[in-house]
Design an enzyme around this catalytic site. Structure first.
Site, PDB file in Angstrom:
ATOM      1  N   ASP A  97      26.007 -26.718  99.918  1.00  0.00           N
ATOM      2  CA  ASP A  97      25.051 -25.926 101.018  1.00  0.00           C
ATOM      3  C   ASP A  97      24.525 -27.166 102.020  1.00  0.00           C
ATOM      4  O   ASP A  97      23.782 -26.855 102.884  1.00  0.00           O
ATOM      5  CB  ASP A  97      23.952 -25.217 100.545  1.00  0.00           C
ATOM      6  CG  ASP A  97      24.201 -23.984  99.784  1.00  0.00           C
ATOM      7  OD1 ASP A  97      25.452 -23.451 100.020  1.00  0.00           O
ATOM      8  OD2 ASP A  97      23.274 -23.276  99.304  1.00  0.00           O
ATOM      9  N   ASP A 152      23.872 -29.752  87.647  1.00  0.00           N
ATOM     10  CA  ASP A 152      23.327 -30.114  88.642  1.00  0.00           C
ATOM     11  C   ASP A 152      23.755 -31.547  89.170  1.00  0.00           C
ATOM     12  O   ASP A 152      24.552 -32.117  88.471  1.00  0.00           O
ATOM     13  CB  ASP A 152      21.726 -30.203  88.533  1.00  0.00           C
ATOM     14  CG  ASP A 152      20.923 -28.778  88.606  1.00  0.00           C
ATOM     15  OD1 ASP A 152      21.746 -27.929  88.912  1.00  0.00           O
ATOM     16  OD2 ASP A 152      19.963 -28.736  88.268  1.00  0.00           O
ATOM     17  N   ASP A 154      22.724 -34.391  89.607  1.00  0.00           N
ATOM     18  CA  ASP A 154      22.183 -35.645  89.025  1.00  0.00           C
ATOM     19  C   ASP A 154      22.781 -35.838  87.519  1.00  0.00           C
ATOM     20  O   ASP A 154      22.266 -36.792  86.849  1.00  0.00           O
ATOM     21  CB  ASP A 154      20.829 -35.949  89.280  1.00  0.00           C
ATOM     22  CG  ASP A 154      20.017 -34.807  88.576  1.00  0.00           C
ATOM     23  OD1 ASP A 154      20.516 -33.610  88.576  1.00  0.00           O
ATOM     24  OD2 ASP A 154      19.070 -35.202  87.924  1.00  0.00           O
ATOM     25  N   ASP A 245      17.301 -19.453  86.730  1.00  0.00           N
ATOM     26  CA  ASP A 245      17.946 -19.631  85.415  1.00  0.00           C
ATOM     27  C   ASP A 245      16.989 -18.926  83.977  1.00  0.00           C
ATOM     28  O   ASP A 245      17.427 -18.265  83.320  1.00  0.00           O
ATOM     29  CB  ASP A 245      17.769 -21.339  84.903  1.00  0.00           C
ATOM     30  CG  ASP A 245      16.569 -21.837  85.336  1.00  0.00           C
ATOM     31  OD1 ASP A 245      15.431 -21.318  85.770  1.00  0.00           O
ATOM     32  OD2 ASP A 245      16.725 -22.910  85.440  1.00  0.00           O
TER      33      ASP A 245
END
Length: 683
Positions: A97, A152, A154, A245
């Site tokens: 995005d 994610d 990282d 989540d």
């Protein structure tokens, strides 16, 4: 003596009832922590094992939701490209995005990986409708995998991660399998060390206790793999909360799906390096959990699950209301601390039980977690607990605001947590979260409790002093870091002093108990604690000899000290380049590879003959070439086996002295013992 006003406040029924109600509320969550510790200890050995092994592996779609991740997106893609799984069964979706320069960067890297044979798609949305949940749901429309692995930006998955997870889906009732988070940068600062301890308590104690005892627990948003049909059956990803989540996890488990948590499977990730990023992350998690609570708690109580599970789920979903209770306690604490003593009956019937239910429960909760994660050096981790308590108190204004926003149904966007990939102490301005006036409120609380602390000392109310120190120190630390981030000038020097005092309280002092003796003659090293040799290790010094001349690649002799520790919490075999983890993990004796791996103890010379050691980057570090350990083969550093450097890393702290000598190790240790017997020291 209390003033008449203080006595009247303390005696007022409304104040007294409020004070008792707040403490009872906090005590309920404290008792719940005890229950989690008991369930963890009872069930920790119930290691989940797959019901069977797939004869034919299922297709897996790896989803990578990213938004403006310029510093880490390439690292993520490289780590995912190294996942060991049949290429015909592996699909990767970069759900992007982004609106900044990371967009063309990611697109170019995706093209490179596709040309190399990886089935990878770059899916870019022109708007962020639904934020992360919207991106995940849109990706599902085009996904071909039976299973969906989410990471994610990282996170750095090890190559064998899917093989450790997918076979649990041979049980048709399993809907999700969650791995435990590791920490790439836990040792970078006091803030990251405390964050790591916070997360370890949740990710080890709580997740293990819930999952292994059949209670509800939640997908952590990343480093977990879902059955596609489970997501669909539960209603898909929804974006009416900030914790999509937790929301999907409860909806799926209410539908009867089984979740599995694997505490021994670790996927390392990056912790927020600065206080603004940490606050933003905590605000989102706190607000989202309360939104999910308001959304799903009625459904929990309407369901047919056992009453005990309903009750535990209620405590779980409402747990962040404790931040409101903590703020109320801050308001109510001053008249209490100034009031006349209530006598021994109150001490035994009120004060001590509440102390045991709240403060002691936190200490035990995190102590048990550190004992099981770091059995060799867990006791040193406990020195962080006062700082941990203070940080939780200092974050209460930020998180209480999040609770109130959720209750008021105030809409807010999904604010990403800034990540730098280890390349900067603080993220650039464009990557920092929006700043608020919260630090001013925290500074006022810090000043208020500093006044209470001084007043308690003046009046001799010594039992109040430790608790008031935690409150004053916590608010000063959080407010100070926030203000320093905004105005890095002499105006904030006083705040820096307060943060330094808290750091000292949290156990950041020099390690004066441990010494390392490295014998170049024997190619062995001894760890000495309080004068006693507790362990020896085989090592390798330089194949270019001994010395400290720049460019010589020699190992320096003489007295040095551990200047800094790097790499705590990373998996064994993690490759470091310029002291930053690259995401690659090497097995022992990897052919043709000789990087620095696992952990780094960076040394600083203390004598003229080794004054260049620090600038020459002389480390004690791990190596994948373990077959050569015991012979001089390094390029100046002291090499160790990965399991040995990881063990040593937990034993010693910054400041520990290191002596590199040409003497045999036995002679150096004998000289140290002789010196210690006379009250002297060999170094």
């Amino acid at each position: 003596m209390p003033t008449a006003l203080q006595e009247s406040i303390f005696a007022h029924p409304a104040w007294l009832l409020s004070y008792i109600a707040v403490l009872l509320g906090l005590s309920i969550y404290g008792l719940h922590r005890y229950a989690m510790v008991w369930l963890f200890l009872k069930n920790r050995k119930k290691t989940p094992v797959p019901a069977a092994q797939f004869d034919r592996l299922p297709a897996v779609t790896v989803q990578l939701p990213v938004f403006n991740e310029f510093f880490v997106v390439e690292r993520l893609l490289e780590a995912v490209s190294r996942i060991d799984y049949p290429r015909e069964l592996l699909e990767v979706q970069l759900l992007d995005d982004s609106t900044d320069e990371s967009l063309p960067l990611a697109r170019g890297h995706v093209e490179k990986l596709r040309a190399a044979g990886l089935d990878i798609r770059h899916i870019h949305r022109s708007d962020r409708h639904g934020f992360k949940a919207g991106a995940l749901q849109e990706g599902l429309l085009a996904a071909r995998g039976e299973l969906v692995f989410i990471l994610d930006a990282d996170f750095l998955p090890p190559p064998d991660i899917l093989h450790k997870l997918v076979h649990h889906f041979t049980d048709p009732k399993v809907g999700m399998v969650q791995a435990r988070w590791g920490h790439l940068n836990a040792g970078n600062s006091l803030l990251t060390r405390m964050q790591a301890m916070f997360l370890d308590g949740h990710l080890l104690i709580e997740q293990t206790a819930r999952s292994h005892s059949g209670r509800f627990f939640n997908f952590n948003g990343t480093a977990g793999i879902w059955r596609r049909s489970c997501i669909d059956d539960a209603g898909g990803w929804q974006h009416d909360t900030l914790t999509e989540d937790l929301d999907l996890s409860y909806r799926a488990q209410l539908r009867g799906w089984k979740f599995v948590f694997l505490p021994d499977v670790v996927v390392p990730a990056e912790l927020p390096e600065d206080i603004d990023g940490f606050k933003s992350q905590q605000h989102r998690w706190t607000k989202g959990s309360i939104q999910t609570c308001l959304k799903l708690l009625p459904a929990v109580w309407r369901s047919r699950i056992p009453a005990a599970l309903k009750l535990e789920a209620t405590v779980h979903l409402t747990s962040n209301f404790c931040y409101l209770l903590l703020i109320l306690l801050c308001v109510l604490l001053f008249p209490q601390s100034q009031a006349a003593p209530g006598g021994p009956w109150r001490t035994w019937l009120v004060d001590i039980p509440i102390f045991l239910a709240t403060t002691v429960s936190i200490v035990i909760y995190y102590a048990v977690g550190q004992f099981h994660l770091h059995p060799q050096g867990w006791w040193k981790k406990l020195l962080l607990i006062p700082g941990l308590l203070s940080l939780a108190i200092g974050m209460s204004v930020n998180n209480a605001k999040a609770v109130l926003e959720a209750i008021a149904r105030k809409h807010s966007g999904f604010t990403r947590t800034p990540k730098t990939g280890g390349g900067a102490t603080r993220p650039p301005a464009a990557y920092r979260p929006e700043r608020t006036l919260i630090p001013l409120a925290e500074a006022l609380f810090a000043a208020f409790f500093a006044f209470c602390l001084l007043d308690a000392i003046r009046s001799g109310a010594w039992t109040s002093v430790p608790f008031l120190m935690l409150f004053a120190g916590g608010f000063a630390y959080v407010a100070g870091l926030s203000l320093l981030a905004r105005w890095n000038s002499a105006k904030t020097a006083a705040v820096a002093v307060a943060a330094l005092a808290l750091a000292l309280l949290a156990g950041c002092a020099t390690d004066n108990r441990h010494k390392l003796f490295v014998s170049a003659a024997d190619q062995r090293m001894a760890l000495v604690r309080d004068g006693q040799t507790i362990r020896t290790y085989p090592v390798s010094t330089s194949k270019f000899g001994l010395g400290d001349t720049p460019g010589s690649y020699a190992t320096p002799l003489g007295l040095m000290r551990v200047k800094s520790k790097i790499g705590g919490g990373t998996p064994h075999g993690t490759v470091f380049k310029s002291r930053k983890p690259t995401g690659e993990i090497l097995p022992v004796n990897a052919p043709g590879r000789d990087p620095i791996v696992t952990r780094i103890l960076w040394l600083e010379g203390l004598e003229p003959r080794n004054r260049n050691a620090h600038s020459r980057f002389i480390y004690i570090h791990g190596t994948p070439e373990e077959r050569n350990i015991g012979r001089p083969v390094s390029y100046g550093c002291v090499r160790m086996r990965s399991r040995d450097i990881a063990e040593l890393f937990e034993q010693i702290g910054p400041g520990a002295r290191v002596l590199v000598t040409t003497e045999p190790l036995s002679r150096a240790l004998a000289r140290n013992t002789a010196a210690a017997s006379t009250g002297d020291s060999a170094f």
